[in-house]
Design an enzyme around this catalytic site. Structure first.
Site, PDB file in Angstrom:
ATOM      1  N   PRO A   2      16.832  11.799  34.536  1.00 44.13           N
ATOM      2  CA  PRO A   2      17.838  12.767  34.058  1.00 44.13           C
ATOM      3  C   PRO A   2      18.932  12.972  35.099  1.00 44.13           C
ATOM      4  CG  PRO A   2      15.595  13.649  33.882  1.00 44.13           C
ATOM      5  CD  PRO A   2      15.515  12.396  34.692  1.00 44.13           C
ATOM      6  N   GLU A   3      20.153  12.743  34.696  1.00 48.80           N
ATOM      7  CA  GLU A   3      21.294  12.961  35.583  1.00 48.80           C
ATOM      8  C   GLU A   3      22.029  14.211  35.118  1.00 48.80           C
ATOM      9  OE1 GLU A   3      23.023  10.567  37.898  1.00 48.80           O
ATOM     10  OE2 GLU A   3      22.008   8.674  37.517  1.00 48.80           O
ATOM     11  N   HIS A  91       0.745  15.671  29.905  1.00 50.49           N
ATOM     12  CA  HIS A  91       1.962  15.846  30.720  1.00 50.49           C
ATOM     13  C   HIS A  91       2.799  17.061  30.349  1.00 50.49           C
ATOM     14  CE1 HIS A  91       0.825  11.953  32.138  1.00 50.49           C
ATOM     15  NE2 HIS A  91       1.205  11.324  31.043  1.00 50.49           N
ATOM     16  N   ARG A 110       5.654  11.883  35.406  1.00 49.28           N
ATOM     17  CA  ARG A 110       5.503  11.444  36.796  1.00 49.28           C
ATOM     18  C   ARG A 110       5.441  12.600  37.788  1.00 49.28           C
ATOM     19  NH1 ARG A 110       8.998   6.264  38.171  1.00 49.28           N
ATOM     20  NH2 ARG A 110       7.753   6.524  40.056  1.00 49.28           N
ATOM     21  N   ARG A 152      34.881   9.513  57.467  1.00 53.11           N
ATOM     22  CA  ARG A 152      33.714   8.831  56.910  1.00 53.11           C
ATOM     23  C   ARG A 152      33.940   7.333  56.834  1.00 53.11           C
ATOM     24  NH1 ARG A 152      29.686  11.600  53.205  1.00 53.11           N
ATOM     25  NH2 ARG A 152      30.049  13.812  53.552  1.00 53.11           N
TER      26      ARG A 152
END
Ligand SMILES: [Zn+2]
Length: 271
Positions: A2-3, A91, A110, A152
């Site tokens: 999931p983003e 789960h 998971r 950077r």
């Protein structure tokens, strides 16, 4: 995984059922998430009203007046609402039962996700304190990105995925945004001009907006649905398309590794 767009879609799907409701009970069936669900969590949140449901980066934040209940989905977590909760499946680790009878059920095969109680001020919790601006914040603009990247030397792809610079831009959306901005992922961040960084800001927002819009059509997956919520399959320009022709110029999409993650790009469209 999931983003940000999936988390935002979950927030939009659940908010109408959660905001203004009181948490009647929390049942923890398996506390063994990435960090164990604290044994005190059910007693700390029960009886509190959900004043707001916010998202910060990929964290979902249930605002309980002063306190906050934080939910993170890790690799495989999801939160769905049931008006009439069916029997638990494998789960299904936590149920948050609202006074309306709605159950918010946390499912995570998971178990890399998290469910934590944060005392006020929640924003100073270590998980939240170091986060940079949100991609849609006004503070995330060309000036900011230009100033933040002058020293950077890291590649722009890695900079973009650094939550301290901007939050919630994961691997998929970093690849896609760099394509849309015409920037090669290996370019040192400090070498990019302000106009090019401005194009990158716009590309990040456009890519995430498209994904969230796509998620709108799956909102029903979060309420009364036993199926797994789908992760959105955008028509990607480069992500997962290594070896295939670029959708714009037909050159072959290349793949390299950066920071242990796959970067895919078009060597003709991205400089
Ligand atoms: Zn191309």
């Amino acid at each position: 995984m999931p983003e940000l767009p999936e988390v935002e879609t979950t927030r939009r799907g659940i908010a109408p059922l959660a905001i203004g409701r009181r948490i009647a009970a929390v049942h923890v069936y398996d506390p063994r998430l990435r960090w164990p669900v604290p044994p005190s969590l059910p007693a700390l949140v029960a009886g509190h009203t959900i004043d707001a449901l916010d998202r910060r980066s990929k964290y979902l934040l249930f605002r309980l007046t002063a306190d906050t209940l934080l939910v993170h989905f890790g690799m495989t977590g999801s939160l769905r609402a049931f008006r009439d909760a069916p029997p638990r499946r494998l789960h299904d680790h936590v149920d948050i039962v609202l006074d309306s009878g709605v159950t918010l059920r946390y499912h995570d095969p998971r178990r890399f996700g998290a469910m934590l109680w944060l005392p006020p001020p929640a924003e100073s919790h270590p998980l939240l304190a170091a986060l940079g601006p949100e991609p849609f914040d006004a503070a995330f603009d060309a000036d900011y990105l230009w100033r933040a990247t002058r020293s950077r030397t890291a590649a722009i792809k890695l900079a973009l995925m650094d939550n301290r610079l901007v939050t919630g831009v994961g691997n998929i959306y970093a690849n896609e945004s760099l394509f849309r901005a015409g920037i090669r992922p290996t370019t040192p961040a400090s070498r990019l001009s302000k106009p090019r960084l401005g194009r990158l800001v716009a590309a990040v927002r456009a890519t995430l907006t498209d994904a969230i819009a796509k998620g709108g059509s799956t909102l029903r997956d979060y309420v009364d649905s036993r199926g797994e919520p789908g992760y959105f399959q955008l028509d990607y320009f480069v992500y997962g398309r290594q070896g295939l022709p670029c959708r714009v110029c037909r050159a072959e999409i290349r793949e390299i590794r950066q920071g242990g993650r796959a970067s895919t790009y078009c060597r003709r469209c991205q400089r």
